[in-house]
Scaffold this motif. Structure first.
Motif, PDB file in Angstrom:
ATOM      1  N   SER A   1      33.911  45.398  39.461  1.00 57.72           N
ATOM      2  CA  SER A   1      33.346  44.302  40.219  1.00 57.72           C
ATOM      3  C   SER A   1      32.906  44.833  41.580  1.00 57.72           C
ATOM      4  O   SER A   1      33.502  45.769  42.109  1.00 57.72           O
ATOM      5  CB  SER A   1      34.387  43.192  40.400  1.00 57.72           C
ATOM      6  N   SER A   2      31.883  44.224  42.131  1.00 60.08           N
ATOM      7  CA  SER A   2      31.427  44.658  43.453  1.00 60.08           C
ATOM      8  C   SER A   2      32.349  44.176  44.565  1.00 60.08           C
ATOM      9  O   SER A   2      32.316  44.689  45.686  1.00 60.08           O
ATOM     10  CB  SER A   2      30.000  44.150  43.712  1.00 60.08           C
ATOM     11  N   THR A   3      33.177  43.167  44.261  1.00 60.82           N
ATOM     12  CA  THR A   3      34.131  42.634  45.233  1.00 60.82           C
ATOM     13  C   THR A   3      35.491  42.513  44.574  1.00 60.82           C
ATOM     14  O   THR A   3      35.596  42.434  43.340  1.00 60.82           O
ATOM     15  CB  THR A   3      33.697  41.246  45.742  1.00 60.82           C
ATOM     16  N   PRO A   4      36.575  42.487  45.358  1.00 58.65           N
ATOM     17  CA  PRO A   4      37.901  42.326  44.754  1.00 58.65           C
ATOM     18  C   PRO A   4      38.023  40.982  44.040  1.00 58.65           C
ATOM     19  O   PRO A   4      37.444  39.988  44.464  1.00 58.65           O
ATOM     20  CB  PRO A   4      38.857  42.394  45.958  1.00 58.65           C
ATOM     21  N   LEU A   5      38.773  40.960  42.942  1.00 60.10           N
ATOM     22  CA  LEU A   5      39.046  39.735  42.210  1.00 60.10           C
ATOM     23  C   LEU A   5      40.330  39.128  42.781  1.00 60.10           C
ATOM     24  O   LEU A   5      41.391  39.744  42.710  1.00 60.10           O
ATOM     25  CB  LEU A   5      39.200  40.030  40.723  1.00 60.10           C
TER      26      LEU A   5
ATOM     27  N   VAL B   1      49.083  38.702  39.512  1.00 59.02           N
ATOM     28  CA  VAL B   1      48.987  39.204  38.137  1.00 59.02           C
ATOM     29  C   VAL B   1      47.876  40.252  38.035  1.00 59.02           C
ATOM     30  O   VAL B   1      48.059  41.321  37.441  1.00 59.02           O
ATOM     31  CB  VAL B   1      48.729  38.038  37.160  1.00 59.02           C
ATOM     32  N   VAL B   2      46.722  39.928  38.615  1.00 54.68           N
ATOM     33  CA  VAL B   2      45.596  40.863  38.622  1.00 54.68           C
ATOM     34  C   VAL B   2      45.545  41.543  39.991  1.00 54.68           C
ATOM     35  O   VAL B   2      45.677  40.895  41.027  1.00 54.68           O
ATOM     36  CB  VAL B   2      44.267  40.129  38.340  1.00 54.68           C
ATOM     37  N   TYR B   3      45.397  42.841  39.983  1.00 51.52           N
ATOM     38  CA  TYR B   3      45.295  43.624  41.211  1.00 51.52           C
ATOM     39  C   TYR B   3      44.023  44.448  41.144  1.00 51.52           C
ATOM     40  O   TYR B   3      43.403  44.570  40.082  1.00 51.52           O
ATOM     41  CB  TYR B   3      46.527  44.513  41.398  1.00 51.52           C
ATOM     42  N   ASN B   4      43.628  45.027  42.266  1.00 49.38           N
ATOM     43  CA  ASN B   4      42.347  45.714  42.356  1.00 49.38           C
ATOM     44  C   ASN B   4      42.515  47.150  42.836  1.00 49.38           C
ATOM     45  O   ASN B   4      43.017  47.377  43.940  1.00 49.38           O
ATOM     46  CB  ASN B   4      41.428  44.989  43.335  1.00 49.38           C
ATOM     47  N   HIS B   5      42.101  48.100  42.015  1.00 46.98           N
ATOM     48  CA  HIS B   5      41.998  49.481  42.461  1.00 46.98           C
ATOM     49  C   HIS B   5      40.659  49.674  43.183  1.00 46.98           C
ATOM     50  O   HIS B   5      39.693  48.949  42.914  1.00 46.98           O
ATOM     51  CB  HIS B   5      42.077  50.446  41.275  1.00 46.98           C
TER      52      HIS B   5
ATOM     53  N   GLY C   1      33.451  53.142  45.955  1.00 48.66           N
ATOM     54  CA  GLY C   1      33.544  51.940  46.768  1.00 48.66           C
ATOM     55  C   GLY C   1      33.601  50.646  45.988  1.00 48.66           C
ATOM     56  O   GLY C   1      33.922  49.596  46.548  1.00 48.66           O
ATOM     57  N   ASN C   2      33.281  50.660  44.680  1.00 51.82           N
ATOM     58  CA  ASN C   2      33.437  49.464  43.860  1.00 51.82           C
ATOM     59  C   ASN C   2      34.915  49.128  43.709  1.00 51.82           C
ATOM     60  O   ASN C   2      35.797  49.926  44.047  1.00 51.82           O
ATOM     61  CB  ASN C   2      32.819  49.680  42.473  1.00 51.82           C
ATOM     62  N   TRP C   3      35.177  47.946  43.137  1.00 53.63           N
ATOM     63  CA  TRP C   3      36.543  47.517  42.875  1.00 53.63           C
ATOM     64  C   TRP C   3      36.782  47.472  41.380  1.00 53.63           C
ATOM     65  O   TRP C   3      35.905  47.080  40.619  1.00 53.63           O
ATOM     66  CB  TRP C   3      36.800  46.154  43.508  1.00 53.63           C
ATOM     67  N   TRP C   4      37.978  47.871  40.974  1.00 55.13           N
ATOM     68  CA  TRP C   4      38.361  47.868  39.564  1.00 55.13           C
ATOM     69  C   TRP C   4      39.518  46.890  39.375  1.00 55.13           C
ATOM     70  O   TRP C   4      40.690  47.275  39.463  1.00 55.13           O
ATOM     71  CB  TRP C   4      38.770  49.264  39.105  1.00 55.13           C
TER      72      TRP C   4
END
Length: 501
Positions: free
Chosen positions: A270-274, A280-284, A289-292
């Protein structure tokens, strides 16, 4: 005379084994090696020894490189299990066992961390760090030099101790592994104020660098043990889930990778953090520079180990095909507690109904993982995640053609399966990117990844699993684990595919 080739070495420190792959920039696997690992499990306790990791890594790397001729190793990177931590001394040597990602002894510490304002799960690295400090810190040190010894104790993530052995000196940790130790990726810092409130000692936390950063070179002593040439660049890696995502080639926005090994991990781009207030969901944070965003469930292939007869998994897969859907409904947790698609530390595995045979039970377990996987995707949709890109299967279980087909049918969407499904390939791609052999990580991955199979869902088969899915969702809701709003969203999407419609 043939021209020398260059390969990159990926090393995956898994739960049950260490794997090494030597891969060229265009995806030729020139060598591979694997060495088993054994852990110590006792109820909620799960430990491994860092010395065992090193011995297995040496065996796997030598196996991967022993038959390679006229090949230069351009660099290497190491991934490990997310949330596995241990304490080391000032030289990077372990001072106790490593608490594995699913060790459950730090629940009280996790509660303290949440009270301090940190959004962490019970199995994450930070609660384990607090537990380890209590067990192996000042209180356990005897003698006048206790404070001095404590001042040199450092927290390490699983790959850190291996990279320290490879380079011959302690190293910075990568931000991917640091995430579950509460590293703030958006502000690129540790939450020092919260750590002080929790009583973590000064100097415990390592320095942090981004994945793909040069950490050092293989030293002479490590070269002798591993077979990796001295001077080989060592690049900061990522967690095993992120490594598998790289190995899937799913690095463009809207793409997702489902990693099915001992447990199940989903990661996307994703281009931005979720945003997920439950944690429950976290962002690498990706090197570009993108977010996973993603999450890790406690269901997975690890539950099958107790049910494999002498005939083996392939034979059981063939027999399980007669039971679609199974006469039983299974929630196949590998260990107690769930992390994704809901937080439920008290969740336990169940099998509802009487399986007609061992093959029917096998079918129920395979299908239970697929139903959980579908619920994970529905939860991501509930949060507004972009899901319209390709879905790729990786991990050890992706070697099962039957299970791949079954999961595609349950999810109701097109699935890609790469030729090489191991996280070690992702680390080879990251090493290539980190040494400048590719302009972007996505370029490196797409050049290395070869798609072996594309599976179209069969609508008739997908329809067979609508009723089991809704019953599964209802059972999780009735037990108080799955929030009602998430259950309602999943039921509303039960007759749709999972591609974000």
């Amino acid at each position: 005379m043939a021209e020398d080739r260059t390969a990159w070495l990926g090393i995956d420190l898994g739960t049950q084994s260490v794997r090494a792959l030597a891969v060229t920039v265009d995806g030729d696997v020139l060598g591979s090696g694997v060495a088993p690992l054994r852990g110590r499990r006792d109820g909620i306790r799960h430990e491994q020894g860092a010395g065992d990791w090193w011995g297995a890594m040496c065996t796997a790397s030598r196996a991967a490189l022993h038959s390679i001729d006229r090949v230069r190793i351009g660099g290497l990177a190491v991934c490990g299990t997310s949330g596995t931590v241990l304490l080391t001394d000032g030289e990077g040597r372990p001072v106790g066992p490593a608490l594995m990602y699913d060790d459950g002894r730090a629940a009280a510490e996790a509660g303290r961390a949440r009270e301090a304002g940190l959004l962490v799960q019970n199995g994450w690295g930070l609660p384990k760090a607090l537990w380890l400090v209590r067990e192996y810190g000042v209180a356990r040190q005897a003698g006048a030099d206790a404070a001095v010894r404590q001042a040199h104790v450092r927290l390490a993530h699983q790959p850190d101790v291996i990279v320290a052995r490879l380079t011959g000196h302690p190293v910075s940790t990568d931000s991917s592994h640091a995430l579950k130790t509460a590293y703030d990726l958006e502000h690129d810092t540790w939450p020092y104020a919260a750590f002080a409130e929790l009583g973590l000692p000064d100097g415990l936390l390592p320095d942090v660098v981004g994945p793909g950063t040069l950490l050092g070179e293989v030293c002479a002593a490590a070269a002798e043990r591993t077979g990796i040439p001295a001077g080989t660049p060592v690049i900061a890696g990522m967690t095993d889930g992120c490594a598998a995502q790289i190995a899937s080639g799913a690095l463009r926005e809207g793409s997702w990778n489902s990693v099915l090994g001992t447990t199940l991990v989903l990661k996307g781009v994703s281009s931005t953090p979720l945003r997920d207030g439950t944690g429950v969901v976290y962002n690498h944070r990706a090197p570009d520079g993108n977010w996973w965003p993603g999450g890790a469930s406690s269901v997975g292939a690890g539950v099958l180990a107790a049910h494999v007869p002498a005939a083996g998994p392939a034979a059981m897969d063939a027999r399980a095909a007669a039971f679609e859907p199974s006469g039983a409904l299974a929630y196949p947790l590998v260990s107690p507690g769930e992390r994704f698609p809901f937080l439920a530390p008290d969740a336990t595995a169940f099998v509802l109904g009487e399986p007609a045979s061992d093959a029917d039970l096998w079918a129920a377990l395979l299908q239970g993982v697929g139903l959980t996987e579908r619920l994970c995707l529905d939860y991501l949709h509930h949060l507004g995640a972009p899901l319209d890109g390709p879905l790729t299967f990786t991990g050890g279980a992706a070697r099962s053609p039957y299970w791949n087909r079954l999961r595609a049918d349950i999810l109701g969407r097109l699935v890609r399966v790469p030729e090489e499904t191991e996280p070690a390939l992702g680390m080879a791609a990251l090493a290539a990117y980190g040494t400048g052999a590719a302009r972007t990580l996505a370029d490196a991955a797409e050049a290395m990844v070869r798609i072996r199979t594309v599976l179209e869902p069969r609508p008739g088969r997908t329809a067979l699993f609508v009723d089991p899915y809704t019953r599964f969702v209802g059972e999780l809701e009735q037990r108080g684990w799955l929030p009602a709003s998430v259950a309602a969203h999943a039921r509303a999407r039960a007759n749709l595919d999972t591609a974000g419609s």
